[in-house]
Motif scaffolding. Structure first.
Motif: not given
Length: 117
Positions: A24-40
């Motif tokens: 659950k925690a990692h799913s939340n991170a995947w959904r939101n990571v692009a809001s905080f970092f430049d990711v592929p």
């Protein structure tokens, strides 16, 4: 350093192994990571867990395209490039070693640091 060629023109495919607390925690991170970092570009392809009904519910709730109950099959798929290990700690080494052995998936997070470097 080992490199893993990607199919040109498609986003990275992510598989998460485990759907309970860490899933659950990692799913939340995947959904939101692009809001905080430049990711592929990436896609949340498959969430894996032991209980088919519960993992399907979690996948729908947490933004995964599909669910599965066999992590070995999930990590060997041609569309999976990243394996996010969210399973209990005692399972990390087996999953990480299998993901590396598949030649196409890269385990990430704590398991990779603890077991490979």
């Amino acid at each position: 350093m080992t490199t893993f060629p990607l199919s040109a023109g498609r986003p990275l495919g992510v598989a998460a192994i485990g759907y309970a607390f860490m899933g659950k925690a990692h799913s939340n991170a995947w959904r939101n990571v692009a809001s905080f970092f430049d990711v592929p570009a990436f896609e949340q392809k498959v969430l894996v867990g032991r209980d088919a009904t519960l993992v399907a519910e979690a996948a729908a709730k947490y933004g995964w395209a599909e669910s599965a109950t066999d992590w070995r099959s999930a990590i060997s798929r041609d569309d999976i490039d990243v394996v996010d290990i969210c399973a209990p700690g005692w399972m990390h080494a087996e999953i990480a070693i299998a993901a590396l052995g598949s030649g196409q998936a890269r385990p990430g997070g704590k398991a990779a640091r603890q077991h490979f470097g």
